[in-house]
Design a protein around this motif. Structure first.
Motif, PDB file in Angstrom:
ATOM      1  N   ALA A 178      33.570  41.395  49.343  1.00 50.57           N
ATOM      2  CA  ALA A 178      34.925  40.900  49.119  1.00 50.57           C
ATOM      3  C   ALA A 178      35.822  41.407  50.238  1.00 50.57           C
ATOM      4  CB  ALA A 178      35.456  41.364  47.760  1.00 50.57           C
ATOM      5  N   SER A 179      36.678  40.559  50.725  1.00 53.59           N
ATOM      6  CA  SER A 179      37.615  40.965  51.768  1.00 53.59           C
ATOM      7  C   SER A 179      38.661  41.908  51.170  1.00 53.59           C
ATOM      8  CB  SER A 179      38.309  39.741  52.359  1.00 53.59           C
ATOM      9  OG  SER A 179      39.124  39.118  51.381  1.00 53.59           O
ATOM     10  N   PRO A 180      39.365  42.678  52.015  1.00 54.84           N
ATOM     11  CA  PRO A 180      40.407  43.568  51.481  1.00 54.84           C
ATOM     12  C   PRO A 180      41.461  42.830  50.660  1.00 54.84           C
ATOM     13  CG  PRO A 180      39.902  44.153  53.741  1.00 54.84           C
ATOM     14  CD  PRO A 180      39.160  42.894  53.458  1.00 54.84           C
ATOM     15  N   ILE A 181      41.844  41.631  51.108  1.00 56.41           N
ATOM     16  CA  ILE A 181      42.845  40.860  50.360  1.00 56.41           C
ATOM     17  C   ILE A 181      42.281  40.404  49.025  1.00 56.41           C
ATOM     18  CG2 ILE A 181      44.202  38.732  50.371  1.00 56.41           C
ATOM     19  CD1 ILE A 181      44.518  39.019  53.352  1.00 56.41           C
ATOM     20  N   ALA A 182      41.030  39.930  49.025  1.00 58.08           N
ATOM     21  CA  ALA A 182      40.408  39.497  47.770  1.00 58.08           C
ATOM     22  C   ALA A 182      40.234  40.670  46.816  1.00 58.08           C
ATOM     23  CB  ALA A 182      39.060  38.840  48.058  1.00 58.08           C
ATOM     24  N   THR A 183      39.876  41.841  47.343  1.00 59.36           N
ATOM     25  CA  THR A 183      39.742  43.032  46.495  1.00 59.36           C
ATOM     26  C   THR A 183      41.076  43.401  45.870  1.00 59.36           C
ATOM     27  OG1 THR A 183      37.942  43.872  47.881  1.00 59.36           O
ATOM     28  CG2 THR A 183      39.079  45.461  46.464  1.00 59.36           C
ATOM     29  N   PHE A 184      42.122  43.347  46.676  1.00 55.18           N
ATOM     30  CA  PHE A 184      43.442  43.677  46.148  1.00 55.18           C
ATOM     31  C   PHE A 184      43.877  42.667  45.082  1.00 55.18           C
ATOM     32  CE2 PHE A 184      48.072  43.045  46.302  1.00 55.18           C
ATOM     33  CZ  PHE A 184      48.487  44.300  45.909  1.00 55.18           C
ATOM     34  N   ARG A 185      43.650  41.371  45.351  1.00 52.64           N
ATOM     35  CA  ARG A 185      44.123  40.325  44.438  1.00 52.64           C
ATOM     36  C   ARG A 185      43.338  40.283  43.140  1.00 52.64           C
ATOM     37  NH1 ARG A 185      43.031  34.779  44.140  1.00 52.64           N
ATOM     38  NH2 ARG A 185      41.651  34.944  45.938  1.00 52.64           N
ATOM     39  N   ARG A 186      42.024  40.534  43.198  1.00 51.42           N
ATOM     40  CA  ARG A 186      41.187  40.365  42.014  1.00 51.42           C
ATOM     41  C   ARG A 186      40.862  41.668  41.283  1.00 51.42           C
ATOM     42  NH1 ARG A 186      38.823  35.397  41.500  1.00 51.42           N
ATOM     43  NH2 ARG A 186      39.087  33.956  43.266  1.00 51.42           N
ATOM     44  N   VAL A 187      41.012  42.813  41.974  1.00 46.63           N
ATOM     45  CA  VAL A 187      40.651  44.091  41.340  1.00 46.63           C
ATOM     46  C   VAL A 187      41.863  45.010  41.230  1.00 46.63           C
ATOM     47  CG1 VAL A 187      39.172  46.140  41.472  1.00 46.63           C
ATOM     48  CG2 VAL A 187      38.292  43.907  42.203  1.00 46.63           C
ATOM     49  N   THR A 188      42.448  45.356  42.381  1.00 47.10           N
ATOM     50  CA  THR A 188      43.523  46.345  42.379  1.00 47.10           C
ATOM     51  C   THR A 188      44.758  45.854  41.639  1.00 47.10           C
ATOM     52  OG1 THR A 188      42.736  47.113  44.542  1.00 47.10           O
ATOM     53  CG2 THR A 188      44.911  47.863  43.827  1.00 47.10           C
ATOM     54  N   LEU A 189      45.216  44.653  41.973  1.00 48.92           N
ATOM     55  CA  LEU A 189      46.469  44.158  41.405  1.00 48.92           C
ATOM     56  C   LEU A 189      46.409  43.987  39.886  1.00 48.92           C
ATOM     57  CD1 LEU A 189      49.326  43.322  42.099  1.00 48.92           C
ATOM     58  CD2 LEU A 189      48.510  40.983  42.449  1.00 48.92           C
ATOM     59  N   PRO A 190      45.343  43.406  39.307  1.00 50.80           N
ATOM     60  CA  PRO A 190      45.307  43.309  37.844  1.00 50.80           C
ATOM     61  C   PRO A 190      45.324  44.673  37.147  1.00 50.80           C
ATOM     62  CG  PRO A 190      43.728  41.796  38.816  1.00 50.80           C
ATOM     63  CD  PRO A 190      44.231  42.651  39.928  1.00 50.80           C
ATOM     64  N   LEU A 191      44.628  45.662  37.732  1.00 54.81           N
ATOM     65  CA  LEU A 191      44.628  46.996  37.140  1.00 54.81           C
ATOM     66  C   LEU A 191      45.972  47.692  37.325  1.00 54.81           C
ATOM     67  CD1 LEU A 191      41.097  48.240  38.266  1.00 54.81           C
ATOM     68  CD2 LEU A 191      41.772  47.527  35.970  1.00 54.81           C
ATOM     69  N   LEU A 192      46.639  47.380  38.421  1.00 52.60           N
ATOM     70  CA  LEU A 192      47.909  48.020  38.740  1.00 52.60           C
ATOM     71  C   LEU A 192      49.096  47.352  38.051  1.00 52.60           C
ATOM     72  CD1 LEU A 192      49.228  50.247  40.471  1.00 52.60           C
ATOM     73  CD2 LEU A 192      49.329  48.600  42.363  1.00 52.60           C
ATOM     74  N   ALA A 193      48.893  46.163  37.495  1.00 54.41           N
ATOM     75  CA  ALA A 193      49.993  45.370  36.932  1.00 54.41           C
ATOM     76  C   ALA A 193      50.841  46.122  35.900  1.00 54.41           C
ATOM     77  CB  ALA A 193      49.448  44.075  36.337  1.00 54.41           C
ATOM     78  N   PRO A 194      50.240  46.879  34.953  1.00 56.07           N
ATOM     79  CA  PRO A 194      51.104  47.613  34.009  1.00 56.07           C
ATOM     80  C   PRO A 194      52.027  48.610  34.689  1.00 56.07           C
ATOM     81  CG  PRO A 194      48.860  47.496  33.178  1.00 56.07           C
ATOM     82  CD  PRO A 194      48.818  46.988  34.581  1.00 56.07           C
ATOM     83  N   GLY A 195      51.530  49.298  35.728  1.00 50.27           N
ATOM     84  CA  GLY A 195      52.382  50.235  36.457  1.00 50.27           C
ATOM     85  C   GLY A 195      53.489  49.531  37.205  1.00 50.27           C
ATOM     86  N   ILE A 196      53.183  48.363  37.800  1.00 48.04           N
ATOM     87  CA  ILE A 196      54.198  47.598  38.521  1.00 48.04           C
ATOM     88  C   ILE A 196      55.278  47.112  37.563  1.00 48.04           C
ATOM     89  CG2 ILE A 196      54.609  45.484  39.830  1.00 48.04           C
ATOM     90  CD1 ILE A 196      51.865  45.826  41.083  1.00 48.04           C
ATOM     91  N   MET A 197      54.865  46.610  36.403  1.00 46.44           N
ATOM     92  CA  MET A 197      55.836  46.141  35.417  1.00 46.44           C
ATOM     93  C   MET A 197      56.703  47.288  34.908  1.00 46.44           C
ATOM     94  SD  MET A 197      53.492  43.426  33.277  1.00 46.44           S
ATOM     95  CE  MET A 197      54.807  43.131  32.087  1.00 46.44           C
ATOM     96  N   ALA A 198      56.069  48.440  34.678  1.00 46.78           N
ATOM     97  CA  ALA A 198      56.831  49.602  34.218  1.00 46.78           C
ATOM     98  C   ALA A 198      57.834  50.046  35.282  1.00 46.78           C
ATOM     99  CB  ALA A 198      55.878  50.747  33.878  1.00 46.78           C
ATOM    100  N   GLY A 199      57.398  50.075  36.542  1.00 41.43           N
ATOM    101  CA  GLY A 199      58.309  50.450  37.616  1.00 41.43           C
ATOM    102  C   GLY A 199      59.454  49.463  37.766  1.00 41.43           C
TER     103      GLY A 199
END
Length: 267
Positions: A178-199
């Motif tokens: 997976a490319s870095p962008i694909a990793t961020f979009r499909r793995v990192t961002l979904p896991l990070l979403a609660p923290g982003i919403m809280a922030g």
């Protein structure tokens, strides 16, 4: 054997002190909420239950304009602050330790440590120079000031979420080409979403409630809801101010409750 570890909750008088502290913190707020429903034109003499001050605030054009302006500034500031905070959290967490990282932490959290009045005066001077040079007098100054001030509030829950995430999932995605962008979009961002919403919610609340920076930076006719209430209290205090405060308090409590629930969410 009995547990002999020191526990502050078992000290004599702890419960009494705790009750007194909670009363000192919340009794004034409960009093304000109660008198928002006062039928009399007084903030200290009870004259019966009434919703007329909420109706008066709802029909007040100045209140509507200030509320809409506050929501606009808070929304834009939260979006900008959260975007910058997310990039900063990724840059300081998702890479090996590097020289200067501690200094970056200090600079990002600097608005939390410096007295707000100092930040307000500094922004007043800076934006005064910009206004003279450009002639622009719009809401952009308030959005920029609130965004800068809210970045550390958004950064803390996002960074905490990142620090608690399992990096092996991102490594596995990279191993599967997976490319870095694909990793961020499909793995990192979904896991990070609660923290982003809280922030984002925390930044929104901080911007919505701010008085000091707004009072120094705003131009004529740019009152937000808190500064409008401050101006009304300088003239004549009526239960309408209590009603506006109650509605603002309800919105803040709702957002902070959502923030608490999101930060408790399990991976």
């Amino acid at each position: 054997m009995a547990d002999r570890r020191f526990q502050v909750a078992r000290l004599p008088g702890f419960a009494t002190i705790a009750v007194l502290v909670f009363l000192a913190l919340y009794l004034p707020i409960l009093t304000l909420v109660g008198f928002a429903f006062n039928a009399e034109n007084s903030i200290s003499v009870w004259g019966g239950f009434s919703l007329k001050w909420f109706a008066a605030a709802w029909k007040n054009q100045a209140v509507q304009d200030a509320a809409l302006r506050s929501l606009t500034i808070a929304t834009l500031s939260a979006l900008i602050a959260t975007s910058v905070a997310t990039l900063a959290a990724l840059g300081t967490t998702r890479r090996p330790a590097f020289r200067g990282r501690g200094f970056i932490y200090v600079m990002i959290n600097q608005p939390l440590m410096v007295p707000e009045i100092v930040t307000a005066v500094a922004l007043l001077i800076l934006f005064g120079i910009v206004k003279q040079a450009t002639g622009y007098q719009g809401l952009g100054y308030l959005v920029a000031a609130h965004s800068a001030f809210c970045i550390p509030f958004a950064y803390l829950p996002i960074r905490a979420r990142l620090a608690g995430m399992d990096a092996s999932l991102e490594i596995a995605a990279a191993d599967l080409y997976a490319s870095p962008i694909a990793t961020f979009r499909r793995v990192t961002l979904p896991l990070l979403a609660p923290g982003i919403m809280a922030g984002a919610m925390l930044a929104f609340v901080i911007s919505l409630d701010d008085v000091v920076i707004t009072e120094f930076v705003k131009s004529g006719g740019q009152d937000t809801l808190p500064t409008y209430m401050l101006g009304q209290m300088r003239r004549a205090i009526t239960p309408e101010v209590n009603a506006i405060s109650t509605l603002l308090l309800a919105l803040t409590v709702a957002l902070l409750t959502a923030f608490f629930l999101l930060t408790r969410q399990k991976d």
